[in-house]
Design a protein around this motif. Structure first.
Motif, PDB file in Angstrom:
ATOM      1  N   LEU A   1       0.759  -0.999   0.384  1.00 40.89           N
ATOM      2  CA  LEU A   1      -0.115   0.315   0.306  1.00 40.89           C
ATOM      3  C   LEU A   1       1.025   1.208   0.116  1.00 40.89           C
ATOM      4  N   VAL A   2       0.347   2.294  -0.569  1.00 38.91           N
ATOM      5  CA  VAL A   2       1.274   3.391  -0.429  1.00 38.91           C
ATOM      6  C   VAL A   2       1.395   4.417   1.225  1.00 38.91           C
TER       7      VAL A   2
ATOM      8  N   ARG B   1      -5.717   3.501  -6.940  1.00 35.91           N
ATOM      9  CA  ARG B   1      -7.057   2.795  -5.925  1.00 35.91           C
ATOM     10  C   ARG B   1      -6.257   2.795  -5.083  1.00 35.91           C
ATOM     11  N   GLN B   2      -5.191   1.940  -4.456  1.00 39.64           N
ATOM     12  CA  GLN B   2      -4.477   1.676  -3.367  1.00 39.64           C
ATOM     13  C   GLN B   2      -4.111   3.301  -1.856  1.00 39.64           C
ATOM     14  N   GLU B   3      -3.563   4.048  -2.969  1.00 34.72           N
ATOM     15  CA  GLU B   3      -3.413   5.597  -2.361  1.00 34.72           C
ATOM     16  C   GLU B   3      -5.033   6.109  -1.602  1.00 34.72           C
ATOM     17  N   THR B   4      -5.759   5.911  -3.121  1.00 35.03           N
ATOM     18  CA  THR B   4      -7.701   6.208  -2.424  1.00 35.03           C
ATOM     19  C   THR B   4      -7.589   5.331  -1.422  1.00 35.03           C
ATOM     20  N   GLN B   5      -7.214   4.522  -1.029  1.00 29.07           N
ATOM     21  CA  GLN B   5      -8.366   3.249  -0.018  1.00 29.07           C
ATOM     22  C   GLN B   5      -7.888   3.596   0.809  1.00 29.07           C
ATOM     23  N   GLU B   6      -6.173   3.997   1.216  1.00 31.06           N
ATOM     24  CA  GLU B   6      -5.103   4.180   2.774  1.00 31.06           C
ATOM     25  C   GLU B   6      -5.647   5.660   2.550  1.00 31.06           C
ATOM     26  N   TRP B   7      -6.032   6.491   2.113  1.00 28.74           N
ATOM     27  CA  TRP B   7      -6.573   7.738   2.404  1.00 28.74           C
ATOM     28  C   TRP B   7      -8.035   8.057   2.934  1.00 28.74           C
TER      29      TRP B   7
ATOM     30  N   GLU C   1      -1.587   0.440 -15.968  1.00 25.05           N
ATOM     31  CA  GLU C   1      -2.289  -0.285 -15.212  1.00 25.05           C
ATOM     32  C   GLU C   1      -1.746  -0.578 -13.614  1.00 25.05           C
ATOM     33  N   GLN C   2      -0.780  -0.570 -13.699  1.00 16.32           N
ATOM     34  CA  GLN C   2       0.081  -0.388 -12.398  1.00 16.32           C
ATOM     35  C   GLN C   2       0.091   1.563 -11.921  1.00 16.32           C
ATOM     36  N   LYS C   3      -0.273   2.206 -12.350  1.00 17.95           N
ATOM     37  CA  LYS C   3      -0.349   3.453 -11.831  1.00 17.95           C
ATOM     38  C   LYS C   3      -2.001   3.799 -11.684  1.00 17.95           C
ATOM     39  N   LEU C   4      -2.683   3.335 -12.260  1.00 15.59           N
ATOM     40  CA  LEU C   4      -4.189   3.294 -12.220  1.00 15.59           C
ATOM     41  C   LEU C   4      -4.521   1.843 -10.365  1.00 15.59           C
TER      42      LEU C   4
END
Length: 158
Positions: free
Chosen positions: A25-26, A86-92, A79-82
């Motif tokens: 996760l970011v 998504r991971q960054e948004t989830q963590e936020w 795809e990696q950037k997307l």
């Protein structure tokens, strides 16, 4: 009607096999607040050969369901950037709601405590049960809390 519970196998620590060593996760943005809720998301373990994203049981602090994203072997840079976004948004989202829920619970306890003291009542009744306030009194708290946190919620929803 009984609530459905996730199978126990989802509560195991995150499998290294699933991540392939590259799924992380970011890191969260900004500094840690001392009173911030723990950012540990539920640690469930999808099957080793899974080819899909997996959604875990709700986190006990944020009430959000964590997602472990599948990383295909031939993942393109786009795809990696997307996936990373998504991971960054989830963590936020996880951090926002964990902190918001912690703040809500602390302020609710303070409100109940102050109202009971104003009435001359103890936190616990003679029978040992925790004293409570009626719905109208709690409605005052909810209205006040939402008003006080209006800007925070507006920022979240933009």
């Amino acid at each position: 009607m009984a609530a459905l519970r996730p199978p126990r196998r989802f509560l195991l620590p995150l499998c290294r096999a699933f991540s392939g060593g590259s799924c992380q996760l970011v890191p969260e943005r900004g500094g840690e607040r001392r009173d911030a809720a723990p950012s540990r998301v539920s640690r469930f373990c999808p099957p080793r050969k899974s080819c899909h994203d997996w959604i875990g049981p709700p986190d006990k602090y944020s009430n959000l369901r964590p997602v472990h994203f599948y990383i295909p072997e031939n993942e393109s840079p786009l795809e990696q950037k997307l996936r990373e976004l998504r991971q960054e948004t989830q963590e936020w989202n996880q951090q926002f709601w964990a902190n918001q829920n912690l703040t809500f619970l602390k302020e609710k306890e303070k409100f109940i405590d102050s109202r009971l003291k104003a009435k001359g009542l103890e936190l616990r009744a003679e029978s040992g049960q925790k004293a409570t306030l009626n719905a109208e009194e709690m409605a005052d708290f909810y209205k006040e809390f939402l008003s006080k946190n209006f800007q925070k919620h507006m920022y979240y929803n933009r």
